[in-house]
Design a protein around this motif. Sequence first.
Motif, PDB file in Angstrom:
ATOM      1  N   SER A 146      42.592  38.252  55.413  1.00 57.16           N
ATOM      2  CA  SER A 146      42.243  38.512  54.020  1.00 57.16           C
ATOM      3  C   SER A 146      42.698  39.908  53.605  1.00 57.16           C
ATOM      4  CB  SER A 146      40.735  38.393  53.842  1.00 57.16           C
ATOM      5  OG  SER A 146      40.372  38.728  52.527  1.00 57.16           O
ATOM      6  N   ASN A 201      41.352  41.475  50.685  1.00 55.14           N
ATOM      7  CA  ASN A 201      40.189  42.167  50.114  1.00 55.14           C
ATOM      8  C   ASN A 201      38.886  41.953  50.873  1.00 55.14           C
ATOM      9  OD1 ASN A 201      41.801  43.069  47.950  1.00 55.14           O
ATOM     10  ND2 ASN A 201      41.549  41.086  46.945  1.00 55.14           N
ATOM     11  N   ASN A 202      38.796  40.894  51.681  1.00 52.89           N
ATOM     12  CA  ASN A 202      37.530  40.547  52.339  1.00 52.89           C
ATOM     13  C   ASN A 202      37.669  40.467  53.855  1.00 52.89           C
ATOM     14  OD1 ASN A 202      36.161  40.105  49.807  1.00 52.89           O
ATOM     15  ND2 ASN A 202      37.316  38.209  49.646  1.00 52.89           N
ATOM     16  N   LYS A 203      38.276  41.450  54.469  1.00 50.71           N
ATOM     17  CA  LYS A 203      38.524  41.406  55.908  1.00 50.71           C
ATOM     18  C   LYS A 203      37.210  41.415  56.672  1.00 50.71           C
ATOM     19  CE  LYS A 203      41.599  42.813  59.434  1.00 50.71           C
ATOM     20  NZ  LYS A 203      41.441  41.558  60.093  1.00 50.71           N
ATOM     21  N   ARG A 204      36.999  40.382  57.489  1.00 47.46           N
ATOM     22  CA  ARG A 204      35.773  40.250  58.265  1.00 47.46           C
ATOM     23  C   ARG A 204      36.050  40.089  59.749  1.00 47.46           C
ATOM     24  NH1 ARG A 204      32.208  36.131  54.548  1.00 47.46           N
ATOM     25  NH2 ARG A 204      32.544  37.257  52.634  1.00 47.46           N
ATOM     26  N   GLU A 247      42.862  30.074  48.417  1.00 50.18           N
ATOM     27  CA  GLU A 247      41.791  30.888  47.834  1.00 50.18           C
ATOM     28  C   GLU A 247      40.589  30.985  48.778  1.00 50.18           C
ATOM     29  OE1 GLU A 247      41.003  28.972  44.099  1.00 50.18           O
ATOM     30  OE2 GLU A 247      42.830  29.754  43.172  1.00 50.18           O
ATOM     31  N   GLU A 305      41.279  33.411  51.555  1.00 51.46           N
ATOM     32  CA  GLU A 305      41.158  34.815  51.128  1.00 51.46           C
ATOM     33  C   GLU A 305      39.704  35.272  51.226  1.00 51.46           C
ATOM     34  OE1 GLU A 305      41.533  38.581  49.943  1.00 51.46           O
ATOM     35  OE2 GLU A 305      43.172  37.293  50.544  1.00 51.46           O
ATOM     36  N   LYS A 306      38.771  34.377  50.941  1.00 52.54           N
ATOM     37  CA  LYS A 306      37.347  34.719  51.012  1.00 52.54           C
ATOM     38  C   LYS A 306      36.806  34.665  52.439  1.00 52.54           C
ATOM     39  CE  LYS A 306      35.745  34.292  46.477  1.00 52.54           C
ATOM     40  NZ  LYS A 306      36.280  35.520  45.964  1.00 52.54           N
ATOM     41  N   ARG A 307      37.232  33.661  53.216  1.00 48.20           N
ATOM     42  CA  ARG A 307      36.622  33.397  54.526  1.00 48.20           C
ATOM     43  C   ARG A 307      37.474  33.806  55.722  1.00 48.20           C
ATOM     44  NH1 ARG A 307      32.883  28.581  54.260  1.00 48.20           N
ATOM     45  NH2 ARG A 307      32.508  28.255  52.062  1.00 48.20           N
ATOM     46  N   GLU A 308      38.777  33.811  55.586  1.00 54.43           N
ATOM     47  CA  GLU A 308      39.762  34.101  56.634  1.00 54.43           C
ATOM     48  C   GLU A 308      39.940  32.954  57.627  1.00 54.43           C
ATOM     49  OE1 GLU A 308      40.402  38.706  57.386  1.00 54.43           O
ATOM     50  OE2 GLU A 308      38.472  38.016  58.168  1.00 54.43           O
TER      51      GLU A 308
END
Length: 99
Positions: A87, A89-92, A38, A41-44
């Motif tokens: 990620s 949803n949160n691709k950075r 999880e 998914e937020k941080r990669e």
Amino acid sequence: MLTGKQKRFLRSEAHHLDPIFQVGKGGVNEHMVVQIGEALEKRELLKVSILSNNEDDKHEVAEALAKGAKAELVQLIGHTVVLYKESINNKRIELPVKR
């Protein structure tokens, strides 16, 4: 599968990060793997610290974390594991292009 160039890039990105998870005496468990998945998914990209009271081999712990979270093992340096998972949803992080 990450290339050498991509791993170098991710190691430089992870350099300033602090470990947000610790693997202690209990070792790797399902609950921990779910939480790491999880967080990825937020941080990669994240670091996990393996505490000195952990009785398992650090290489086995790193592989178990990567496999369980379906992530790439970027680096194991000392007792710190660096994991990467792209990620949805949160691709950075934009990785260097494979050649």
